[in-house]
Structures are given as C-alpha cells and as structure tokens.
Write a protein that holds these residues in place. Sequence first.
Motif, mmCIF file in Angstrom:
data_model
loop_
_atom_site.group_PDB
_atom_site.id
_atom_site.type_symbol
_atom_site.label_atom_id
_atom_site.label_comp_id
_atom_site.label_asym_id
_atom_site.label_seq_id
_atom_site.Cartn_x
_atom_site.Cartn_y
_atom_site.Cartn_z
ATOM 1 N N ALA A 236 -27.808 35.473 26.756
ATOM 2 C CA ALA A 236 -26.340 35.013 26.607
ATOM 3 C C ALA A 236 -25.649 34.915 28.194
ATOM 4 O O ALA A 236 -26.441 35.301 29.130
ATOM 5 N N THR A 237 -24.942 33.945 28.240
ATOM 6 C CA THR A 237 -24.363 33.572 29.517
ATOM 7 C C THR A 237 -22.611 33.712 29.370
ATOM 8 O O THR A 237 -22.478 33.426 28.200
ATOM 9 N N PHE A 238 -21.814 33.849 30.335
ATOM 10 C CA PHE A 238 -20.427 33.702 30.157
ATOM 11 C C PHE A 238 -20.076 33.421 31.408
ATOM 12 O O PHE A 238 -20.655 33.597 32.321
ATOM 13 N N HIS A 239 -18.660 33.126 31.465
ATOM 14 C CA HIS A 239 -17.949 32.304 32.636
ATOM 15 C C HIS A 239 -16.586 32.483 32.086
ATOM 16 O O HIS A 239 -15.942 32.336 31.199
ATOM 17 N N CYS A 240 -15.886 33.268 33.375
ATOM 18 C CA CYS A 240 -14.768 33.736 33.356
ATOM 19 C C CYS A 240 -13.825 33.338 34.490
ATOM 20 O O CYS A 240 -14.375 33.395 35.484
ATOM 21 N N SER A 241 -12.394 32.731 34.332
ATOM 22 C CA SER A 241 -11.994 32.315 35.791
ATOM 23 C C SER A 241 -10.502 32.440 35.328
ATOM 24 O O SER A 241 -10.019 31.941 34.378
ATOM 25 N N PHE A 242 -9.900 32.552 36.716
ATOM 26 C CA PHE A 242 -8.200 32.130 36.733
ATOM 27 C C PHE A 242 -8.007 30.876 37.309
ATOM 28 O O PHE A 242 -7.058 30.319 37.638
ATOM 29 N N LEU A 243 -9.349 30.130 37.593
ATOM 30 C CA LEU A 243 -9.189 28.854 38.540
ATOM 31 C C LEU A 243 -9.286 27.795 38.154
ATOM 32 O O LEU A 243 -9.556 26.716 38.711
ATOM 33 N N SER A 244 -9.715 27.797 36.527
ATOM 34 C CA SER A 244 -9.942 26.304 36.042
ATOM 35 C C SER A 244 -9.197 26.228 34.738
ATOM 36 O O SER A 244 -8.465 27.342 34.126
ATOM 37 N N HIS A 245 -8.986 25.102 33.951
ATOM 38 C CA HIS A 245 -8.154 24.783 33.048
ATOM 39 C C HIS A 245 -8.539 25.699 31.967
ATOM 40 O O HIS A 245 -9.888 25.967 31.605
ATOM 41 N N LEU A 246 -7.563 25.986 30.966
ATOM 42 C CA LEU A 246 -7.672 26.541 29.649
ATOM 43 C C LEU A 246 -8.915 26.348 29.116
ATOM 44 O O LEU A 246 -8.861 25.040 28.459
ATOM 45 N N THR A 247 -9.875 27.226 28.940
ATOM 46 C CA THR A 247 -10.956 26.824 28.015
ATOM 47 C C THR A 247 -11.369 28.259 27.325
ATOM 48 O O THR A 247 -11.349 29.211 28.011
ATOM 49 N N MET A 248 -11.725 28.397 26.120
ATOM 50 C CA MET A 248 -11.965 29.621 25.541
ATOM 51 C C MET A 248 -13.047 29.361 24.333
ATOM 52 O O MET A 248 -12.776 28.898 23.026
ATOM 53 N N ASP A 249 -14.330 29.411 24.791
ATOM 54 C CA ASP A 249 -15.606 28.863 23.870
ATOM 55 C C ASP A 249 -16.312 29.998 23.475
ATOM 56 O O ASP A 249 -16.738 30.858 24.272
ATOM 57 N N ILE A 250 -16.797 29.862 22.438
ATOM 58 C CA ILE A 250 -17.918 30.733 21.712
ATOM 59 C C ILE A 250 -19.021 29.638 21.434
ATOM 60 O O ILE A 250 -18.830 28.693 20.623
ATOM 61 N N THR A 251 -20.376 29.591 21.876
ATOM 62 C CA THR A 251 -21.393 28.968 21.226
ATOM 63 C C THR A 251 -22.240 29.998 20.875
ATOM 64 O O THR A 251 -23.022 30.601 21.645
ATOM 65 N N ALA A 252 -22.756 29.998 19.610
ATOM 66 C CA ALA A 252 -23.828 31.025 19.274
ATOM 67 C C ALA A 252 -24.935 30.237 18.519
ATOM 68 O O ALA A 252 -24.664 29.400 17.642
ATOM 69 N N ILE A 253 -26.260 30.294 18.996
ATOM 70 C CA ILE A 253 -27.241 29.490 18.460
ATOM 71 C C ILE A 253 -28.394 30.341 18.038
ATOM 72 O O ILE A 253 -28.865 31.420 18.736
#
Lengths: 360, 360
Positions: A236-253
């Motif tokens: 698994a990987t994740f990315h979190c940020s205060f510095l980029s556009h509103l995005t909230m994704d889950i991809t589960a394969i």
Amino acid sequence: MSETIIKFGILGCAEIARKVGRSIILAPNATIVAVGSRSAEKAARFAADNGFPAGTRAYGSYDAVLDDPEVDAVYVPLPTSLHAKWAIQAARKKKHLLLEKPVAVDVAEFDGIVEACVASGVQFMDGTMWMHHPRTATMKEFVSDERAFGKLRAMHTCFAFAADPDFLENDIRVKPDLDSHGALGDAGWYCIRSILWGNDYELPKSVTALRGPVLNKAGVILSCGASLYWEDGKVATFHCSFLSHLTMDITAIGTKGTLQVHDFVVPFQESEASFSVASESGFNELVTGWVTKPAEHIVSTSLPQEALMVKEFSSLVGAIKAGGSQPEMKWPIISRKTQLVLDAVKLSIKRGFEPVEVVG
Amino acid sequence: MSETIIKFGILGCAEIARKVGRSIILAPNATIVAVGSRSAEKAARFAADNGFPAGTRAYGSYDAVLDDPEVDAVYVPLPTSLHAKWAIQAARKKKHLLLEKPVAVDVAEFDGIVEACVASGVQFMDGTMWMHHPRTATMKEFVSDERAFGKLRAMHTCFAFAADPDFLENDIRVKPDLDSHGALGDAGWYCIRSILWGNDYELPKSVTALRGPVLNKAGVILSCGASLYWEDGKVATFHCSFLSHLTMDITAIGTKGTLQVHDFVVPFQESEASFSVASESGFNELVTGWVTKPAEHIVSTSLPQEALMVKEFSSLVGAIKAGGSQPEMKWPIISRKTQLVLDAVKLSIKRGFEPVEVVG
C-alpha cells in the motif's frame, strides 16, 4: 425505541466541534448538556451560535464539564498535545470518551489513555467519521467478497487539501507544540486508517516514508507519503498534504476486483455517497476496449456519517450504562493501530526513509 | 489530402501486431505491404487472418522484410531482448522505426538504437498508444492550466492486470531472456510514461523502488512499485502488476486542481474516453459536503488511439520522405527518459530499495 439518551459535554470550542455538536443533536440517542472553554462567555456564545439545546451549561473550564454529574460522555476536540491530559482526566471521572483524531502524540501516550478508559470501564472511540457511513459497510462487503474482489493485493489512498496562507502560518495543525503530526495527523490519519480498514486491521510488516516530504520551519509535516507492505505480499502507498488540491481517494485492488472512491473522508454530499467497483474486468479480443466497465454504487443515508458515529458511540455507552455490557474494544484497538503506523511514518522520516518494522 | 501513404512491414506475428496491423490499415496515411516471420507460411496465415491488404508479402525471415525496397517503415513487436538487434538493422536499412515498448533491455542499448536511427535519418517512435488519444491532449491542457490546475504537486499511477496461470508460466513477458522487465516493462512502462508526461518530461531527481515487489523464480518482476521525487518538491508513486485485477489509473494533483482517469492505457471504449477534473474544490461551511464536485469530460475520437499513433508516425515519415524534414526527436527523447526511470527502478530493487539518482 426507549433507548437511553447519552448526555454529552464538549471540551473546547474548536471549529470541528460545530460539526460534531450538530451531529450529537441529530443522533437520536444523544444530546448536549454542557460545553466548556477557557471562558464561560465564549462557551455560552459557542452554544448559542451553534444551536445547542436550551439549558446547555456553559462552563469556564474543561474541569467543570468533567465535574458535571449529568455528563455521560465527553467529546474532546482539543489540540493533539492536550489529548492525553484531558482524555485521562475524563476517563478517571467516568466520562465515556469520543476523542478527536489523531488520538495522541504517540502510541505510548495513547496507551495511557486506553489504560485509563479500561480502568474506569468507559467506552473509547476516535472521531473518524467515515468509518460510520453506510457506504463504508457496503464497500467492505465488496472487498470481503472472495468471488467478486478476490484477495487484496494493493491499495493507494490520498487525502490532500490546499490550506490557505493563514492556515499554513497560524493553524494549530502546523504548530509543533499543538498538533505535532501536521498533515500526517490531520489528513494522513485517514489514509492510514483506510489502508488498515482494507487489510482487516492487519498491521503491515514495515512502513517506509517516501522521500520528498515537506516540513515547515518548525519541523511539522505539511506533505508526506509512505509505503507499507505485508508478509504475504500485499502493498500500500498513501499521500497526504496541506499543499495540494482537495483530493480524497481510496483505490483497493484485489486479485479479481477493484474498488475506487473519490470522497471517502467527507462525501461530496450528505444524503448519499457513491463508489465504483469493477470485477473480473478484461479486454475485448483485440484489446481495443474493456468487456466490463466499472459500475457505480450509490448508498443513501438518513443521517450524516458523523451523526451515525455519535449514534454508534452512544449506543455502546447506553449498553454499558444499562449494565451488563463491557466497553467495545474494537475502537481503541483500531485507533492504536492507526497511531502505530503514524508513529512509524514519522520515525522513518527521522531515520532518513529507512523502513520501520511495525510491532503491534 | 494527397499525403504520402507510408508502407509498413511488420516483424513477427505477435498478438499485439494484430491490433497495430488493424491500426495501420485504419490510418489514412499508412498501409501494410509486408510481414515477416520465422516461417513464410505463418506470416501468410497471420496476414490473411487479420485482414491485411491483398498483396501483402509474407516473408520467412525478418531480414527479408528489411530488404524489401518498397517498405518505408517497420513495426517491431518482437520480445524486448531482440529489439536492439532488429531495430538497429532496420535503421541501417533506412527503415523508419515504430518500436514496441519497453524499447530496450536498458538505456545503453536504447542509445544504440537511437544512434542508428540518427545516422540513417529515420524516424523513431515507440508504441505507447495512449499518448496519441485526443483525450491525452485535452488532459494535458487541464494540467497545464495554471488557473485551473495550478502547479503539479503529486501523481499516482497504476497499471495492473490479473494474468492467468498460463501467462504467468509461459508468456514471453515472464521470461528473463525475452522480456526481462516483466510487469515493470509491460505495465510499469505506462505508469512511468504517464508520470513523466504529467511532469512535462522533467526527469525526477531520484527513484526508489518500494518494498514488497514480487519476482518469479527466474527473477522477473511480476509486481512492483516506486516512488519518485523532484528537487522542487513534486512527488509521484506508481504500482504495476501482473497479479491483480485490471486497473489503470492516473491521479495528478496540482495546487489548484485534480485530474483523475481510470482507463488511461486502453480506454473503456474505442470511440470516446473520459476523465474527471476538479478545480478549486472546497468544503461547505460545516465541512459536511463539497461545494464543487469533480466534473467528467468526454473526448470523442474518430480513429482509435493506435491508429492515431500510426497516423502521427506516418506523417513524420512522410515529411522526411518528401524532403526537407528531419526526424522528430521528441519521440526518442521521451522513450529514453521512460527507459532511464525503468532502469532506475530495477537498480533500486537490486540495491535493496536504495534511492537511485536519475541522470539524463
């Protein structure tokens, strides 16, 4: 239903307490009876401005809320650095505890909170609202369906939003003495939780922070990511940020299916939420198109997810109050696992992106 | 249009040559005149089965195709390990070169191919079809729009498909002597290309393979991932796999906008393709919903993306043949950058997931 109505006290007048205050009012088995701030006047104004029930007591201290005998449970939206102090005091005063995330400065501190809750027999739950949306249960059915999804192989999750200059300068979430986890605690918490959720809360073997995190001058994380892996080959990987556009994704394969959701933390709208699934997709004979396309599922909800959270928490508290029930330990256990991974990401950054073994 | 019709020869009867053969026929400025295999009979049957033009010459060797004076250009879908040999021979015989991806065993070998193309003045292009879909250009407009997307901050891309047991045992893409890059070359190539595409082909400073790759007994990659970062703080991750359900995503997050696409390599359907964008999204006042939701854009195409690839390639070849034009170096340059990153991922795996600096 003649269910017990759980009486809440709220510690502090945080912005998030407006949303959760509303949800306590909306939940059929909960109400607000007290709010405390450093000034009684501020607490009273906060109660009035947010439509808290008539008769809500406004206190000039958090202690006064904890000393109010009518208060069954407290909602604690204080800065993370104050969680241990107030959560432990609340538990000692036999108040059930709905604690805002991230739950603690580190897992050792969180263990102190859980210990106090266990000693007093009070329910603990953190404020991760999306867990309580009926969509989440429906998505879980899909990823648990061996025939449609197979076995989980890989996840990627992301929660980012573009904080404004004022936030980046002054918000408590960029202050090392208040919310020292920064974007990792505020946004990454959800990413970590969703990855654990997808993995049935099995802890990864190791966590490695990704190169290129952004820290502010005080060392607080403004943006980061990590990769996790499990002994059986899941990643698994994740990315979190205060510095980029509103995005909230889950991809589960999985081996046989894929789940996608683009608004997992806060659904686009309150009354319904969607996700998409694909199962045993493949290409047509010449590989010029897909034979099955992902399908969208929509799940309606009569109450917003945060009110369902309060309802679930209050139901557990009600059962304890009625006698015979013990606190549901699922909730502190998954909070602890989330914190463990969060701590590992921070340690990995500190160690120059070396992998950190996660030991539950 | 009285554009020159470019006459193609095809080296081998690979499965992918059926799709590209069709696209050469569909492209208005290209046709097939020859196909070569190790047996002329097999080549003839392949031409007949796939509706190649009457009169297509079927040869019993690749050399015979290269020696056919009518052949302007060759399409080379051979296993990766044979690319350098046949691509260089083709170039030396002044045949323009449409080479299947991954382009080479490593960048040094690829440099030999480009050198031969430059020496002969022939056009080089690799077979990355999605680059040529009009959707790709429309998506590029969005991520280049400073007002709507801002500056790129983070990307995640994924291409996975669940290969069947026969593929995992026998396909050339799991054989170290044929396609030694495995899933990284077959699927990861697209992930890397899309990340470079999003970054205007600026190479990352470093590439770090993620822990937990899956290799077969022969050491060929069946599943892996990597994280990339740029000096200016941009980050990217990707995941590629033969072991999980068909998934092909690009998420590109800028300071002001987000792009999402779920079928970037092979669109769900041939005639149109969609992507979603969100720009300056935010929450409503109580953070119970979004004020702007992502919007879907649909881009139609009169020709499939692979036919547009052939058309673009043939147009460049036509201009060279007409005299006055030099080969367009954009294409070998981006192939080389893709290969450089691919090589770095492999080296990072070999070095125990240490970061590898990418030097162009």
